[in-house]
Design an enzyme around this catalytic site. Structure first.
Site, PDB file in Angstrom:
ATOM      1  N   LYS A 270       0.878  -0.878   0.203  1.00  0.00           N
ATOM      2  CA  LYS A 270      -0.335   0.096   0.078  1.00  0.00           C
ATOM      3  C   LYS A 270       0.698   1.248  -0.066  1.00  0.00           C
ATOM      4  O   LYS A 270       0.594   2.590  -0.785  1.00  0.00           O
ATOM      5  CB  LYS A 270      -0.769  -0.170   1.323  1.00  0.00           C
ATOM      6  CG  LYS A 270      -1.731  -1.546   1.646  1.00  0.00           C
ATOM      7  CD  LYS A 270      -3.070  -0.752   2.347  1.00  0.00           C
ATOM      8  CE  LYS A 270      -2.086  -0.948   3.960  1.00  0.00           C
ATOM      9  NZ  LYS A 270      -1.407  -2.016   4.112  1.00  0.00           N
TER      10      LYS A 270
ATOM     11  N   ARG B 177      -9.553   1.004   9.356  1.00  0.00           N
ATOM     12  CA  ARG B 177      -8.829  -0.757   9.606  1.00  0.00           C
ATOM     13  C   ARG B 177     -10.336  -1.715  10.352  1.00  0.00           C
ATOM     14  O   ARG B 177     -10.008  -2.489  10.628  1.00  0.00           O
ATOM     15  CB  ARG B 177      -7.854  -0.971  10.471  1.00  0.00           C
ATOM     16  CG  ARG B 177      -6.660  -0.369   9.633  1.00  0.00           C
ATOM     17  CD  ARG B 177      -5.031  -1.131  10.379  1.00  0.00           C
ATOM     18  NE  ARG B 177      -4.197  -1.334  10.230  1.00  0.00           N
ATOM     19  CZ  ARG B 177      -3.308  -0.696   9.907  1.00  0.00           C
ATOM     20  NH1 ARG B 177      -3.109   0.209   9.605  1.00  0.00           N
ATOM     21  NH2 ARG B 177      -2.198  -1.318   9.539  1.00  0.00           N
TER      22      ARG B 177
ATOM     23  N   ARG C 220      11.660  -6.707   5.220  1.00  0.00           N
ATOM     24  CA  ARG C 220      11.924  -5.081   4.726  1.00  0.00           C
ATOM     25  C   ARG C 220      12.761  -3.750   5.193  1.00  0.00           C
ATOM     26  O   ARG C 220      12.877  -4.012   7.005  1.00  0.00           O
ATOM     27  CB  ARG C 220      10.855  -4.160   4.080  1.00  0.00           C
ATOM     28  CG  ARG C 220       9.627  -4.529   5.928  1.00  0.00           C
ATOM     29  CD  ARG C 220       7.700  -4.092   5.022  1.00  0.00           C
ATOM     30  NE  ARG C 220       7.384  -3.897   6.074  1.00  0.00           N
ATOM     31  CZ  ARG C 220       6.336  -3.308   6.169  1.00  0.00           C
ATOM     32  NH1 ARG C 220       5.573  -3.002   4.540  1.00  0.00           N
ATOM     33  NH2 ARG C 220       4.930  -2.476   7.154  1.00  0.00           N
TER      34      ARG C 220
HETATM   35  P1  AMP Z   1       0.574   0.612   9.171  1.00  0.00           P
HETATM   36  O1  AMP Z   1       1.863   1.374   9.250  1.00  0.00           O
HETATM   37  O2  AMP Z   1      -0.084   0.750   8.729  1.00  0.00           O
HETATM   38  O3  AMP Z   1       1.394  -1.020   9.401  1.00  0.00           O
HETATM   39  O4  AMP Z   1       0.519   0.661  11.098  1.00  0.00           O
HETATM   40  C1  AMP Z   1       1.084   0.404  12.308  1.00  0.00           C
HETATM   41  C2  AMP Z   1       0.265  -0.327  13.512  1.00  0.00           C
HETATM   42  O5  AMP Z   1      -0.268   1.511  13.255  1.00  0.00           O
HETATM   43  C3  AMP Z   1      -1.064  -0.859  13.111  1.00  0.00           C
HETATM   44  O6  AMP Z   1      -0.419  -2.329  13.022  1.00  0.00           O
HETATM   45  C4  AMP Z   1      -1.675  -0.909  13.920  1.00  0.00           C
HETATM   46  O7  AMP Z   1      -1.379  -1.296  15.692  1.00  0.00           O
HETATM   47  C5  AMP Z   1      -1.301   1.155  13.966  1.00  0.00           C
HETATM   48  N1  AMP Z   1      -2.640   1.316  13.301  1.00  0.00           N
HETATM   49  C6  AMP Z   1      -2.128   2.646  11.281  1.00  0.00           C
HETATM   50  N2  AMP Z   1      -3.144   3.215  11.327  1.00  0.00           N
HETATM   51  C7  AMP Z   1      -4.432   2.123  12.256  1.00  0.00           C
HETATM   52  C8  AMP Z   1      -5.988   2.504  11.930  1.00  0.00           C
HETATM   53  N3  AMP Z   1      -6.483   2.800  10.960  1.00  0.00           N
HETATM   54  N4  AMP Z   1      -6.600   1.777  13.153  1.00  0.00           N
HETATM   55  C9  AMP Z   1      -5.969   0.882  14.207  1.00  0.00           C
HETATM   56  N5  AMP Z   1      -4.631   0.896  14.267  1.00  0.00           N
HETATM   57  C10 AMP Z   1      -4.018   2.014  13.259  1.00  0.00           C
END
Ligand code: AMP
Length: 214
Positions: free
Chosen positions: A13, A88, A127
């Site tokens: 993404k 999410r 990564r």
């Molecule tokens: P990402 O970088 O999108 O993989 O997000 C890393 C972490 O941030 C996730 O594993 C969640 O702990 C938290 N997180 C990011 N976006 C959300 C969201 N929309 N709702 C809840 N937790 C989030």
């Protein structure tokens, strides 16, 4: 144009969102990046976020909704945005609909990036990024041309996300299937969901996305 890139962690993404920023002048809104910035700043909320993220769990819906609500008020999103990592949960998707309706905005496309779980573990645990310019690399699939030197900026410092380890990835994938995948039928019912093959080469995934957004 306003888009959502939806898919499990490691689906690509962020990579595709950055390409769309360059190609289309859209703004990438990554809640993960926003949370990591909050953690870096420190403070009690940052500490709490770090604990939840390191465990691979999800942050509370109300916090995430207000974070995105404030962000889409900023003038730089007026040409359109790409949501990466938000919504999410179905509750976040519903809150987003309400927020967009209040602002007279709409979602043009929700693009699902489909990838097998087995491939995700290998992708995520290998990564890393350049600590200076943020260019992404992978231990096996994308190494720098000169070992230890960033192709883009020449920096020799790299970093890995604290939550990109095998154990946390397992929880993150469980959270995706339990909490996030139910968003797919939500958007399918509204006629905005399209799917691309996230297992394909990066350029091919970009082509499939371009074909959808036109
Ligand atoms: P990402 O970088 O999108 O993989 O997000 C890393 C972490 O941030 C996730 O594993 C969640 O702990 C938290 N997180 C990011 N976006 C959300 C969201 N929309 N709702 C809840 N937790 C989030």
């Amino acid at each position: 144009m306003n888009l959502i890139l939806l898919g499990p962690p490691g689906a690509g993404k962020g990579t595709q969102a950055r390409r769309l920023e360059d190609a289309r002048g859209l703004v990438q809104l990554s809640t993960g990046d926003m949370l990591r910035a909050m953690v870096k700043e420190g403070g009690p909320l940052g500490q709490q976020a770090k604990e939840i993220m390191d465990a691979g769990k999800l942050m509370p819906d109300d916090l995430m909704v207000s974070m995105i609500g404030e962000r889409i008020e900023k003038p730089d999103v007026k040409n359109g945005f790409i949501l990466d990592g938000f919504p999410r949960t179905v509750a976040q998707a519903e809150a987003l609909d309400t927020m967009l309706a209040q602002k007279g905005l709409k979602l043009d496309h929700v693009i699902e990036m489909k990838v097998d779980d087995a491939a995700l573990v290998e992708r995520i645990t290998g990564r890393y990024t350049c600590a200076k310019c943020g260019k992404g690399y992978h231990d096996v699939f994308e190494t720098p041309k000169v070992a230890g030197v960033c192709d883009a900026c020449g920096s020799t410092e790299f970093k890995r996300r604290a939550d990109d380890n095998a154990e946390t990835v397992k929880t993150r994938l469980e959270q995706y299937h339990a909490q996030t995948a139910p968003i797919l039928p939500y958007y399918r019912d509204r006629g905005v969901l399209k799917t691309v093959d996230g297992m394909a080469e990066i350029d091919e995934v970009s082509r499939q996305i371009e074909a959808i957004i036109g």
